[in-house]
Design an enzyme around this catalytic site. Structure first.
Site, PDB file in Angstrom:
ATOM      1  N   ILE A  30      -6.816 -11.213  -5.366  1.00  0.00           N
ATOM      2  CA  ILE A  30      -8.427 -11.696  -6.133  1.00  0.00           C
ATOM      3  C   ILE A  30      -7.699 -11.187  -7.641  1.00  0.00           C
ATOM      4  O   ILE A  30      -8.028 -12.112  -7.471  1.00  0.00           O
ATOM      5  CB  ILE A  30      -8.882 -10.727  -5.156  1.00  0.00           C
ATOM      6  CG1 ILE A  30     -10.504 -11.688  -6.066  1.00  0.00           C
ATOM      7  CG2 ILE A  30      -9.758 -10.171  -6.560  1.00  0.00           C
ATOM      8  CD1 ILE A  30     -11.960 -11.556  -5.076  1.00  0.00           C
ATOM      9  N   ASN A  85       0.765   1.852  -2.531  1.00  0.00           N
ATOM     10  CA  ASN A  85       0.207   2.465  -3.180  1.00  0.00           C
ATOM     11  C   ASN A  85      -0.779   3.445  -2.225  1.00  0.00           C
ATOM     12  O   ASN A  85      -1.902   2.868  -1.256  1.00  0.00           O
ATOM     13  CB  ASN A  85      -1.129   2.164  -4.372  1.00  0.00           C
ATOM     14  CG  ASN A  85      -0.624   1.116  -4.889  1.00  0.00           C
ATOM     15  OD1 ASN A  85       0.566   1.462  -5.237  1.00  0.00           O
ATOM     16  ND2 ASN A  85      -0.944  -0.581  -6.003  1.00  0.00           N
ATOM     17  N   GLY A  91      -2.422   5.446  -7.527  1.00  0.00           N
ATOM     18  CA  GLY A  91      -2.504   3.911  -8.282  1.00  0.00           C
ATOM     19  C   GLY A  91      -3.686   3.511  -7.110  1.00  0.00           C
ATOM     20  O   GLY A  91      -4.002   1.889  -7.876  1.00  0.00           O
ATOM     21  N   HIS A  98      -3.592  -1.054   2.983  1.00  0.00           N
ATOM     22  CA  HIS A  98      -2.726  -2.449   2.419  1.00  0.00           C
ATOM     23  C   HIS A  98      -1.290  -2.520   2.052  1.00  0.00           C
ATOM     24  O   HIS A  98      -0.509  -1.553   0.957  1.00  0.00           O
ATOM     25  CB  HIS A  98      -3.818  -3.312   2.044  1.00  0.00           C
ATOM     26  CG  HIS A  98      -4.120  -2.424   0.296  1.00  0.00           C
ATOM     27  ND1 HIS A  98      -5.426  -1.050   0.117  1.00  0.00           N
ATOM     28  CD2 HIS A  98      -3.569  -2.616  -0.751  1.00  0.00           C
ATOM     29  CE1 HIS A  98      -5.052  -1.001  -0.671  1.00  0.00           C
ATOM     30  NE2 HIS A  98      -4.007  -1.076  -1.253  1.00  0.00           N
ATOM     31  N   HIS A 100       0.694  -4.536  -0.641  1.00  0.00           N
ATOM     32  CA  HIS A 100       1.324  -5.610  -1.695  1.00  0.00           C
ATOM     33  C   HIS A 100       2.466  -6.636  -1.448  1.00  0.00           C
ATOM     34  O   HIS A 100       2.789  -6.091  -1.154  1.00  0.00           O
ATOM     35  CB  HIS A 100       1.297  -5.040  -2.700  1.00  0.00           C
ATOM     36  CG  HIS A 100      -0.228  -4.462  -3.643  1.00  0.00           C
ATOM     37  ND1 HIS A 100      -0.896  -4.950  -4.421  1.00  0.00           N
ATOM     38  CD2 HIS A 100      -0.737  -2.982  -3.222  1.00  0.00           C
ATOM     39  CE1 HIS A 100      -2.533  -4.004  -3.922  1.00  0.00           C
ATOM     40  NE2 HIS A 100      -1.099  -2.927  -3.806  1.00  0.00           N
TER      41      HIS A 100
HETATM   42  P1  AMP Z   1      -4.833  -1.133  -5.172  1.00  0.00           P
HETATM   43  O1  AMP Z   1      -4.978   0.018  -6.294  1.00  0.00           O
HETATM   44  O2  AMP Z   1      -3.075  -1.391  -4.176  1.00  0.00           O
HETATM   45  O3  AMP Z   1      -5.664  -0.510  -3.888  1.00  0.00           O
HETATM   46  O4  AMP Z   1      -4.587  -2.254  -4.216  1.00  0.00           O
HETATM   47  C1  AMP Z   1      -6.119  -3.033  -3.914  1.00  0.00           C
HETATM   48  C2  AMP Z   1      -5.982  -4.575  -4.605  1.00  0.00           C
HETATM   49  O5  AMP Z   1      -6.988  -4.974  -3.724  1.00  0.00           O
HETATM   50  C3  AMP Z   1      -6.001  -5.208  -5.860  1.00  0.00           C
HETATM   51  O6  AMP Z   1      -4.587  -5.694  -6.654  1.00  0.00           O
HETATM   52  C4  AMP Z   1      -7.448  -5.861  -6.272  1.00  0.00           C
HETATM   53  O7  AMP Z   1      -7.350  -7.360  -6.432  1.00  0.00           O
HETATM   54  C5  AMP Z   1      -7.304  -6.762  -4.556  1.00  0.00           C
HETATM   55  N1  AMP Z   1      -8.498  -6.606  -4.083  1.00  0.00           N
HETATM   56  C6  AMP Z   1     -10.192  -6.163  -4.388  1.00  0.00           C
HETATM   57  N2  AMP Z   1     -10.842  -6.847  -4.333  1.00  0.00           N
HETATM   58  C7  AMP Z   1     -10.732  -8.243  -3.369  1.00  0.00           C
HETATM   59  C8  AMP Z   1     -10.769  -8.932  -2.276  1.00  0.00           C
HETATM   60  N3  AMP Z   1     -12.677  -9.756  -2.098  1.00  0.00           N
HETATM   61  N4  AMP Z   1     -10.062 -10.154  -1.897  1.00  0.00           N
HETATM   62  C9  AMP Z   1      -8.830  -9.785  -2.060  1.00  0.00           C
HETATM   63  N5  AMP Z   1      -7.805  -9.093  -2.681  1.00  0.00           N
HETATM   64  C10 AMP Z   1      -8.955  -7.803  -3.741  1.00  0.00           C
END
Ligand code: AMP
Ligand code: ZN
Length: 112
Positions: A30, A85, A91, A98, A100
Site C-alpha cells: 500500500i 523484516n 523493523g 511477509h 517484500h
Molecule cells: P513490515 O514493516 O516489514 O512489517 O512491512 C509491512 C508492510 O505492509 C509495509 O510495507 C506496509 O506499507 C504494508 N501494508 C500495510 N498495510 C497494508 C495494506 N492494507 N495493504 C497492503 N500493504 C500494506
C-alpha cells in the site's frame, strides 16, 4: 484473529492481489518503496520469521520461488531485492510473516 494480513487473506480488507493459490497470496504494498513493491505471504498465520518451523520448509520455498516468478513477470529483469523484516530490530510492523519484493530501481547497500 486481529491480524491485518489475515483479513486480507479472508477478503475482509481489500488488496491489489497479483497472485493467489491455496497456500499463499501476493499483493501490492500500500506504500510502495519502489516502482515494483509487492508482498508475498502465507495464508496461514505465522507471526514472524522467528516462528517459522521445519514443518514450514516447503511453504517457505514456495514463497521464495513465487517471489522470483512474480519479479520476472513484473519486469524486474535487471534484478530485484527481497526483504523479510523480523521483529523489533528488523523493523517489522505487521506481525504476519511477509516477503517484500522491490524492483525497477537501483537499490543501495547498506540499508538504513
Ligand atoms: P513490515 O514493516 O516489514 O512489517 O512491512 C509491512 C508492510 O505492509 C509495509 O510495507 C506496509 O506499507 C504494508 N501494508 C500495510 N498495510 C497494508 C495494506 N492494507 N495493504 C497492503 N500493504 C500494506
Ligand atoms: Zn495473520
Amino acid at each position: 484473529m486481529d491480524c491485518l494480513f489475515c483479513k486480507i487473506v479472508s477478503g475482509d480488507i481489500p488488496a491489489q492481489k497479483i497472485y493467489e493459490d491455496d497456500q499463499i497470496l501476493a499483493f501490492n504494498d500500500i506504500s510502495p518503496q519502489a516502482p515494483v513493491h509487492f508482498l508475498v505471504i502465507p495464508k496461514k498465520h505465522i507471526s514472524t520469521l522467528n516462528h517459522l518451523t521445519a514443518d514450514d520448509k516447503e511453504l517457505a520455498g514456495h514463497i521464495l520461488l513465487t517471489a522470483q516468478h512474480l519479479a520476472k513477470e513484473s519486469g524486474c529483469e535487471a534484478g530485484f531485492r527481497v526483504v523479510m523484516n523480523c521483529e523489533e530490530h528488523g523493523g517489522q510492523t505487521v506481525y504476519h510473516i511477509h516477503m517484500h519484493v522491490l524492483g525497477k530501481r537501483q537499490m543501495t547497500w547498506p540499508p538504513g
